[in-house]
Design an enzyme around this catalytic site. Structure first.
Site, short mmCIF file in Angstrom:
data_model
loop_
_atom_site.label_atom_id
_atom_site.label_comp_id
_atom_site.label_asym_id
_atom_site.label_seq_id
_atom_site.Cartn_x
_atom_site.Cartn_y
_atom_site.Cartn_z
CG ASN A 51 0.10 12.21 -21.57
OD1 ASN A 51 -1.14 11.55 -21.67
ND2 ASN A 51 1.26 12.15 -21.90
CB VAL A 52 -1.95 13.94 -15.08
CG1 VAL A 52 -1.64 14.30 -13.52
CG2 VAL A 52 -2.80 14.84 -15.56
CG ASP A 58 4.98 9.90 -21.96
OD1 ASP A 58 4.49 10.02 -23.38
OD2 ASP A 58 4.87 11.01 -21.21
#
Length: 284
Positions: free
Chosen positions: A235-236, A83
């Site tokens: 996304n977390v 990411d």
């Protein structure tokens, strides 16, 4: 079970009008908690390693290999994603170097660059990554909370423009688009307010799945509405960090004599697992 890919998970979620949870790993305890939640729920998800997390471990190889091993051994299909890659060397390692056998997707982040440069660099990365079978995510707009995007998520002009998003996807060939619609990275309170009309507008014009970054600061009902509007990857990261540190503080305050890290990391890992289970319940 063999790893699956982010692209396959997102496609399956899109087909049923749902979203995939993509959860950030920092420590090995994060990864163990995320995998435990997936196994307990029987739900597939994406484990993500950001460029910052790779740097924290002194380089990408050991932590990526460890997370890959955990995911591969799980009895539920999981994906491994890199990411917010910006470093060209990391991109090369992921696309055609030693990281390629370990990951199935990456997010290339040129969102802080001028539009034309963002397009050019993203197109170059997407072309190379697709040649190696990788699924590629990019970002358009300014999602708050990052050092290279210091402007507020609510400032005029920072949110993703639907027409520009349509052109960007066509010009770059990316497989998914992270959009700026009111969320911010690193929020510890769930007070973000998303522009659901904007999400729907972008989803209507863009032929690839939409990704919501900074979801830890978004209330449950807003997350559900975002999925309904067209978000397909959520996304977390910070939510797990809040769970971890809250648990650590409670354990150490209750017994300051504790020195064995297993005594405080085990309950913290369980707290992170519970945070992921809650997220999975929201994804539909």
């Amino acid at each position: 079970m063999s790893l699956t890919t982010t692209g396959d998970l997102v496609a399956a979620a899109s087909a049923r009008g749902a979203a995939v949870a993509a959860v950030n790993v920092i420590t090995l305890e994060h990864a163990e908690a995320i995998v435990a939640a997936a196994v307990e729920s029987g739900r597939s998800l994406v484990l993500q390693l950001s460029e910052n997390a790779l740097a924290y471990h002194g380089g990408p190889h050991a932590i990526t290999g460890a997370v890959h091993a955990l995911a591969e051994a799980a009895p539920v299909a999981l994906a491994l994603h890199l990411d917010h890659l910006m470093d060209p060397d990391l991109v090369t390692a992921a696309v055609s170097g030693p990281l390629r056998p370990l990951v199935g997707s990456l997010m290339y982040d040129a969102g802080a660059l001028p539009y034309a440069e963002n397009v050019a660099r993203t197109r170059e990365v997407a072309t190379a990554a697709h040649a190696q079978g990788l699924w590629v995510e990019a970002e358009l707009g300014f999602v708050g909370g990052k050092a290279d995007a210091p402007r507020s998520a609510h400032e005029h002009g920072v949110r993703t423009d639907p027409a520009e998003a349509e052109k960007f996807v066509a010009a770059t060939g990316v497989d998914a688009l992270a959009v700026a619609v009111g969320s911010s990275h690193a929020m510890t309170e769930r007070t973000a307010r998303l522009d659901h009309h904007l999400i729907a507008q972008i989803a209507d014009r863009v032929p690839v799945p939409l990704v919501l970054h900074g979801s830890s600061g978004v209330p449950d009902e807003d997350l559900r509405r975002a999925v309904t509007a067209g978000v397909r990857k959520v996304n977390v990261g910070t939510a797990l960090n809040v769970a971890l540190t809250t648990s650590l503080r409670a354990t150490l305050e209750a017994d300051p004599s504790v020195t064995d890290p297993r005594r405080y990391l085990a309950p913290a890992r369980t707290a992170m697992r519970d945070a992921v289970l809650h997220l999975l319940d929201l994804m539909g």
